[in-house]
Design a protein around this motif. Structure first.
Motif, mmCIF file in Angstrom:
data_model
loop_
_atom_site.group_PDB
_atom_site.id
_atom_site.type_symbol
_atom_site.label_atom_id
_atom_site.label_comp_id
_atom_site.label_asym_id
_atom_site.label_seq_id
_atom_site.Cartn_x
_atom_site.Cartn_y
_atom_site.Cartn_z
ATOM 1 N N LEU A 170 0.829 -1.212 0.000
ATOM 2 C CA LEU A 170 0.000 0.000 0.000
ATOM 3 C C LEU A 170 0.862 1.260 0.000
ATOM 4 O O LEU A 170 0.568 2.230 -0.716
ATOM 5 C CB LEU A 170 -0.934 -0.002 1.216
ATOM 6 C CG LEU A 170 -2.123 -0.933 1.120
ATOM 7 C CD1 LEU A 170 -2.761 -1.131 2.480
ATOM 8 C CD2 LEU A 170 -3.131 -0.376 0.119
ATOM 9 N N GLN A 171 1.923 1.250 0.783
ATOM 10 C CA GLN A 171 2.842 2.395 0.791
ATOM 11 C C GLN A 171 3.440 2.605 -0.594
ATOM 12 O O GLN A 171 3.530 3.745 -1.082
ATOM 13 C CB GLN A 171 3.961 2.177 1.814
ATOM 14 C CG GLN A 171 3.484 2.192 3.238
ATOM 15 C CD GLN A 171 4.562 1.761 4.214
ATOM 16 O OE1 GLN A 171 5.644 1.303 3.831
ATOM 17 N NE2 GLN A 171 4.265 1.886 5.495
ATOM 18 N N MET A 231 2.111 1.688 -3.431
ATOM 19 C CA MET A 231 1.059 2.178 -4.331
ATOM 20 C C MET A 231 0.878 3.690 -4.206
ATOM 21 O O MET A 231 0.712 4.388 -5.219
ATOM 22 C CB MET A 231 -0.269 1.471 -4.038
ATOM 23 C CG MET A 231 -0.287 0.009 -4.449
ATOM 24 S SD MET A 231 -1.812 -0.817 -3.945
ATOM 25 C CE MET A 231 -2.951 -0.171 -5.194
ATOM 26 N N VAL A 232 0.942 4.195 -2.971
ATOM 27 C CA VAL A 232 0.821 5.642 -2.762
ATOM 28 C C VAL A 232 2.040 6.345 -3.341
ATOM 29 O O VAL A 232 1.908 7.366 -4.039
ATOM 30 C CB VAL A 232 0.617 5.976 -1.265
ATOM 31 C CG1 VAL A 232 0.723 7.484 -1.025
ATOM 32 C CG2 VAL A 232 -0.726 5.447 -0.778
ATOM 33 N N LYS A 253 -0.750 5.377 -7.530
ATOM 34 C CA LYS A 253 -1.726 4.493 -8.167
ATOM 35 C C LYS A 253 -3.128 5.052 -7.993
ATOM 36 O O LYS A 253 -3.382 5.903 -7.148
ATOM 37 C CB LYS A 253 -1.660 3.082 -7.553
ATOM 38 C CG LYS A 253 -0.339 2.388 -7.771
ATOM 39 C CD LYS A 253 -0.128 2.077 -9.232
ATOM 40 C CE LYS A 253 1.157 1.290 -9.422
ATOM 41 N NZ LYS A 253 1.459 1.029 -10.801
ATOM 42 N N CYS A 278 -6.740 5.754 -6.850
ATOM 43 C CA CYS A 278 -7.234 5.717 -5.472
ATOM 44 C C CYS A 278 -8.163 4.531 -5.199
ATOM 45 O O CYS A 278 -8.110 3.934 -4.113
ATOM 46 C CB CYS A 278 -7.910 7.026 -5.107
ATOM 47 S SG CYS A 278 -9.155 7.586 -6.269
ATOM 48 N N ASP A 309 -7.993 1.572 -6.525
ATOM 49 C CA ASP A 309 -7.144 0.388 -6.370
ATOM 50 C C ASP A 309 -6.532 0.332 -4.965
ATOM 51 O O ASP A 309 -6.449 -0.732 -4.364
ATOM 52 C CB ASP A 309 -6.031 0.372 -7.424
ATOM 53 C CG ASP A 309 -6.566 0.139 -8.829
ATOM 54 O OD1 ASP A 309 -7.689 -0.399 -8.959
ATOM 55 O OD2 ASP A 309 -5.847 0.491 -9.782
ATOM 56 N N ILE A 310 -6.127 1.484 -4.455
ATOM 57 C CA ILE A 310 -5.569 1.542 -3.099
ATOM 58 C C ILE A 310 -6.650 1.186 -2.078
ATOM 59 O O ILE A 310 -6.421 0.391 -1.165
ATOM 60 C CB ILE A 310 -4.966 2.934 -2.811
ATOM 61 C CG1 ILE A 310 -3.773 3.197 -3.747
ATOM 62 C CG2 ILE A 310 -4.553 3.060 -1.339
ATOM 63 C CD1 ILE A 310 -3.258 4.623 -3.719
ATOM 64 N N GLN A 323 -7.263 -2.504 -1.923
ATOM 65 C CA GLN A 323 -6.234 -3.222 -1.180
ATOM 66 C C GLN A 323 -6.346 -2.973 0.321
ATOM 67 O O GLN A 323 -6.077 -3.866 1.131
ATOM 68 C CB GLN A 323 -4.845 -2.856 -1.699
ATOM 69 C CG GLN A 323 -4.594 -3.353 -3.103
ATOM 70 C CD GLN A 323 -4.924 -4.826 -3.251
ATOM 71 O OE1 GLN A 323 -4.468 -5.658 -2.471
ATOM 72 N NE2 GLN A 323 -5.726 -5.166 -4.237
#
Length: 135
Positions: free
Chosen positions: A67-68, A70-71, A75, A77, A79-80, A83
């Motif tokens: 997740l970190q 992805m941020v 990526k 939002c 999709d985040i 997850q």
């Protein structure tokens, strides 16, 4: 336990807790050295499934790192959020299994003793359930 990757590359932990079933040791949590001891000498029921809990928690830790990432990579939002939902479900699943082990071992053992010990363990379990429901 099988795992699969999502479209955005973060490993999702399935809600299959079958690996967390305590080993068939004939244990009724009456002691006998099959569980780990706490400061009071009580033996915790989850110890027979400790490796499975550790494995699942490491996967959840990996999801947090994903997740970190992805941020960092900016990526999409949704999709985040997807997850985060998967990670939350995985944590809840582990929490429910720990609660089940606590009820089956610690609470049952205290109930056998009766009195204040039983009341304390039941109150503890009730408060833990309330925290899980609120979260």
């Amino acid at each position: 336990m099988s795992e699969h990757s999502t479209a955005v590359g973060v490993t999702e932990v399935p809600d299959d807790a079958s690996e967390l079933t305590p080993a068939a040791s004939g244990c009724g949590c009456g002691g006998g050295g099959c569980h780990g001891d706490d400061a009071d000498g009580h033996q915790h029921g989850y110890i027979t499934a400790k490796d499975n809990y550790q494995r699942r928690l490491r996967r959840i830790e990996g999801q947090a790192r994903g997740l970190q990432r992805m941020v960092d990579e900016e990526k999409y939002c949704i999709d985040i959020l997807t997850q985060i939902s998967a990670m939350t479900k995985a944590l809840q699943s582990v929490a429910l299994e720990l609660l089940e082990d606590h009820m089956a071992h610690c609470v049952v053992a205290a109930a056998r003793e009766g009195g204040a010990a039983a009341e304390e363990k039941i109150q503890e379990a009730s408060e833990a359930i309330a925290r899980l429901v609120r979260s």
